[in-house]
Design an enzyme around this catalytic site. Structure first.
Site, short mmCIF file in Angstrom:
data_model
loop_
_atom_site.label_atom_id
_atom_site.label_comp_id
_atom_site.label_asym_id
_atom_site.label_seq_id
_atom_site.Cartn_x
_atom_site.Cartn_y
_atom_site.Cartn_z
N ARG A 1 5.53 8.89 -3.46
CA ARG A 1 6.15 7.94 -4.41
C ARG A 1 5.25 7.75 -5.63
O ARG A 1 5.72 7.70 -6.76
CB ARG A 1 6.45 6.59 -3.74
CG ARG A 1 7.59 6.68 -2.74
CD ARG A 1 7.82 5.36 -2.04
NE ARG A 1 6.61 4.98 -1.32
CZ ARG A 1 6.12 3.76 -1.22
NH1 ARG A 1 6.74 2.74 -1.81
NH2 ARG A 1 5.03 3.50 -0.55
N ASN B 1 10.76 4.43 -0.13
CA ASN B 1 10.94 5.05 1.17
C ASN B 1 12.22 4.53 1.82
O ASN B 1 12.52 3.34 1.75
CB ASN B 1 9.77 4.72 2.09
CG ASN B 1 8.50 5.46 1.71
OD1 ASN B 1 8.54 6.50 1.07
ND2 ASN B 1 7.37 4.91 2.10
#
Length: 98
Positions: free
Chosen positions: A23, A41
């Site tokens: 990320r 997520n």
């Protein structure tokens, strides 16, 4: 469609992408491309990337996410990306990790 027209994509990234800095890496690439949105997520092990900006830059981000092997030291291992396109949304600023 003009590649400079604003566009929005929700990209589901499949593979080993949790707990590896994916990320953070996605956020850095998105900011380099001038995009807004987020990367978060999902409980099933995927990462959801919401990216908005000029269509050409969104397509470039998708290419970077899918790239094999990664030339920018992308963390994790991406098996596939599935993108859904839509109209841009108002009021989005920055690109964040959720």
């Amino acid at each position: 469609m003009d590649n400079n027209e604003p566009a929005r994509a929700v990209i589901w990234v499949h593979g080993r992408v949790h707990g590896v800095g994916f990320r953070w890496w996605t956020r850095a690439r998105a900011l380099e491309l001038g995009l807004v949105g987020h990367a978060r997520n999902a409980p099933d092990g995927r990462v959801e990337v919401f990216a908005q900006g000029p269509r050409e830059q969104v397509e470039e981000l998708i290419s970077l996410l899918e790239e094999k092997p990664s030339s920018k030291l992308r963390p994790g291992e991406v098996t596939t990306c599935v993108a859904t396109w839509g109209p841009p949304r108002d009021g989005l600023v920055g690109f964040v990790e959720k």
